[in-house]
Scaffold this motif. Structure first.
Motif, PDB file in Angstrom:
ATOM      1  N   ARG A  61       0.794  -1.144  -0.077  1.00  0.00           N
ATOM      2  CA  ARG A  61      -0.062   0.071  -0.088  1.00  0.00           C
ATOM      3  C   ARG A  61       0.922   1.239   0.058  1.00  0.00           C
ATOM      4  O   ARG A  61       2.063   1.110   0.241  1.00  0.00           O
ATOM      5  CB  ARG A  61      -0.869   0.071   1.198  1.00  0.00           C
ATOM      6  N   THR A  62       0.455   2.476  -0.171  1.00  0.00           N
ATOM      7  CA  THR A  62       0.980   3.698  -0.229  1.00  0.00           C
ATOM      8  C   THR A  62       1.217   4.186   1.139  1.00  0.00           C
ATOM      9  O   THR A  62      -0.045   4.408   1.765  1.00  0.00           O
ATOM     10  CB  THR A  62       0.236   4.765  -1.046  1.00  0.00           C
ATOM     11  N   LEU A  63       2.297   4.623   1.794  1.00  0.00           N
ATOM     12  CA  LEU A  63       2.310   4.951   3.263  1.00  0.00           C
ATOM     13  C   LEU A  63       2.541   6.515   2.927  1.00  0.00           C
ATOM     14  O   LEU A  63       3.628   6.979   1.907  1.00  0.00           O
ATOM     15  CB  LEU A  63       3.527   4.554   4.024  1.00  0.00           C
ATOM     16  N   VAL A  64       1.730   7.172   3.467  1.00  0.00           N
ATOM     17  CA  VAL A  64       1.886   8.859   3.409  1.00  0.00           C
ATOM     18  C   VAL A  64       2.428   9.355   4.412  1.00  0.00           C
ATOM     19  O   VAL A  64       1.564   9.116   5.691  1.00  0.00           O
ATOM     20  CB  VAL A  64       0.486   9.431   2.787  1.00  0.00           C
ATOM     21  N   ARG A  65       3.430  10.108   4.444  1.00  0.00           N
ATOM     22  CA  ARG A  65       3.661  10.904   5.874  1.00  0.00           C
ATOM     23  C   ARG A  65       3.788  12.237   5.574  1.00  0.00           C
ATOM     24  O   ARG A  65       4.073  12.684   4.545  1.00  0.00           O
ATOM     25  CB  ARG A  65       5.081  10.509   6.070  1.00  0.00           C
ATOM     26  N   ALA A  66       3.199  13.091   6.554  1.00  0.00           N
ATOM     27  CA  ALA A  66       3.206  14.447   6.223  1.00  0.00           C
ATOM     28  C   ALA A  66       3.696  15.309   7.493  1.00  0.00           C
ATOM     29  O   ALA A  66       3.316  14.772   8.715  1.00  0.00           O
ATOM     30  CB  ALA A  66       1.826  15.062   6.089  1.00  0.00           C
ATOM     31  N   SER A  67       4.505  16.516   7.533  1.00  0.00           N
ATOM     32  CA  SER A  67       5.057  17.044   8.520  1.00  0.00           C
ATOM     33  C   SER A  67       4.676  18.447   8.415  1.00  0.00           C
ATOM     34  O   SER A  67       4.805  19.072   7.396  1.00  0.00           O
ATOM     35  CB  SER A  67       6.611  16.672   8.890  1.00  0.00           C
ATOM     36  N   THR A  68       4.442  19.043   9.450  1.00  0.00           N
ATOM     37  CA  THR A  68       4.393  20.702   9.607  1.00  0.00           C
ATOM     38  C   THR A  68       4.491  21.418  10.842  1.00  0.00           C
ATOM     39  O   THR A  68       4.387  20.372  11.721  1.00  0.00           O
ATOM     40  CB  THR A  68       2.826  21.082   9.190  1.00  0.00           C
ATOM     41  N   SER A  69       5.113  22.271  10.980  1.00  0.00           N
ATOM     42  CA  SER A  69       5.277  23.122  12.279  1.00  0.00           C
ATOM     43  C   SER A  69       3.803  23.607  12.942  1.00  0.00           C
ATOM     44  O   SER A  69       3.897  23.621  14.247  1.00  0.00           O
ATOM     45  CB  SER A  69       6.463  24.126  12.126  1.00  0.00           C
ATOM     46  N   ARG A  70       3.283  24.043  12.041  1.00  0.00           N
ATOM     47  CA  ARG A  70       2.034  24.844  12.652  1.00  0.00           C
ATOM     48  C   ARG A  70       0.504  24.291  12.077  1.00  0.00           C
ATOM     49  O   ARG A  70      -0.512  24.536  12.614  1.00  0.00           O
ATOM     50  CB  ARG A  70       1.956  26.246  12.305  1.00  0.00           C
ATOM     51  N   MET A  71       0.302  23.767  10.965  1.00  0.00           N
ATOM     52  CA  MET A  71      -0.832  23.478  10.342  1.00  0.00           C
ATOM     53  C   MET A  71      -1.448  21.936  10.506  1.00  0.00           C
ATOM     54  O   MET A  71      -1.796  21.395   9.451  1.00  0.00           O
ATOM     55  CB  MET A  71      -0.893  23.641   8.756  1.00  0.00           C
ATOM     56  N   HIS A  72      -1.447  21.666  11.605  1.00  0.00           N
ATOM     57  CA  HIS A  72      -1.693  20.372  12.078  1.00  0.00           C
ATOM     58  C   HIS A  72      -2.934  19.794  11.541  1.00  0.00           C
ATOM     59  O   HIS A  72      -3.290  18.848  11.099  1.00  0.00           O
ATOM     60  CB  HIS A  72      -1.498  19.861  13.553  1.00  0.00           C
ATOM     61  N   HIS A  73      -4.111  20.753  11.720  1.00  0.00           N
ATOM     62  CA  HIS A  73      -5.390  20.223  11.656  1.00  0.00           C
ATOM     63  C   HIS A  73      -5.821  20.391  10.094  1.00  0.00           C
ATOM     64  O   HIS A  73      -6.390  19.277   9.865  1.00  0.00           O
ATOM     65  CB  HIS A  73      -6.412  21.484  12.273  1.00  0.00           C
ATOM     66  N   GLU A  74      -4.909  21.396   9.333  1.00  0.00           N
ATOM     67  CA  GLU A  74      -5.309  21.185   7.938  1.00  0.00           C
ATOM     68  C   GLU A  74      -4.687  19.871   7.182  1.00  0.00           C
ATOM     69  O   GLU A  74      -5.230  19.150   6.254  1.00  0.00           O
ATOM     70  CB  GLU A  74      -4.653  22.421   7.385  1.00  0.00           C
ATOM     71  N   VAL A  75      -3.556  19.489   7.872  1.00  0.00           N
ATOM     72  CA  VAL A  75      -2.694  18.159   7.333  1.00  0.00           C
ATOM     73  C   VAL A  75      -3.764  17.105   7.903  1.00  0.00           C
ATOM     74  O   VAL A  75      -3.850  16.071   6.808  1.00  0.00           O
ATOM     75  CB  VAL A  75      -1.440  17.992   7.814  1.00  0.00           C
ATOM     76  N   SER A  76      -4.140  16.931   8.954  1.00  0.00           N
ATOM     77  CA  SER A  76      -5.091  15.847   9.351  1.00  0.00           C
ATOM     78  C   SER A  76      -6.384  15.599   8.623  1.00  0.00           C
ATOM     79  O   SER A  76      -6.770  14.692   7.950  1.00  0.00           O
ATOM     80  CB  SER A  76      -5.554  16.028  10.788  1.00  0.00           C
ATOM     81  N   GLN A  77      -6.829  16.750   8.205  1.00  0.00           N
ATOM     82  CA  GLN A  77      -8.055  16.944   7.005  1.00  0.00           C
ATOM     83  C   GLN A  77      -7.515  16.210   5.851  1.00  0.00           C
ATOM     84  O   GLN A  77      -8.519  15.511   5.075  1.00  0.00           O
ATOM     85  CB  GLN A  77      -8.516  18.422   6.862  1.00  0.00           C
ATOM     86  N   PHE A  78      -6.450  16.723   5.532  1.00  0.00           N
ATOM     87  CA  PHE A  78      -6.080  16.159   4.002  1.00  0.00           C
ATOM     88  C   PHE A  78      -5.920  14.700   4.066  1.00  0.00           C
ATOM     89  O   PHE A  78      -6.541  13.726   3.260  1.00  0.00           O
ATOM     90  CB  PHE A  78      -4.754  16.897   3.297  1.00  0.00           C
TER      91      PHE A  78
END
Length: 101
Positions: A61-78
């Motif tokens: 499967r495709t593992l997707v990792r995302a990191s951010t210093s401040r936009m946690h909610h927006e990354v979670s939504q995506f």
């Protein structure tokens, strides 16, 4: 830096394309601008924060990792658009992760 990840059946190239559209068109107040990208990663800069999204494979499967210093909610939504929200994991251990958030 907070790292979040999810497993999905969506191909890596499509994940990156969806991320590009999500963060440049949907997040109009904090629209991101592509700083660097490939078929397997995308780094965006916005007025609010930097966002980095990378893909790999795990168990076919495709593992997707995302990191951010401040936009946690927006990354979670995506990430929740790629798989059920309850499958999005936060504070994933990795290099340089402070666990702040």
């Amino acid at each position: 830096m907070l790292i979040q990840e999810v497993l999905t059946d969506i191909p890596p190239e499509e994940v990156i394309q969806r991320a590009r559209e999500w963060f440049t068109l949907r997040m109009t107040q904090y629209a991101g601008f592509t700083e660097d990208s490939s078929d397997h990663h995308l780094k965006l800069m916005s007025e609010a924060a930097d966002i980095t999204i990378g893909t790999g494979t795990q168990d076919g499967r495709t593992l997707v990792r995302a990191s951010t210093s401040r936009m946690h909610h927006e990354v979670s939504q995506f990430l929740a658009t790629l798989a059920p929200a309850e499958e999005v994991r936060e504070n994933v251990p990795g290099p340089g992760v402070s666990g702040a958030g």
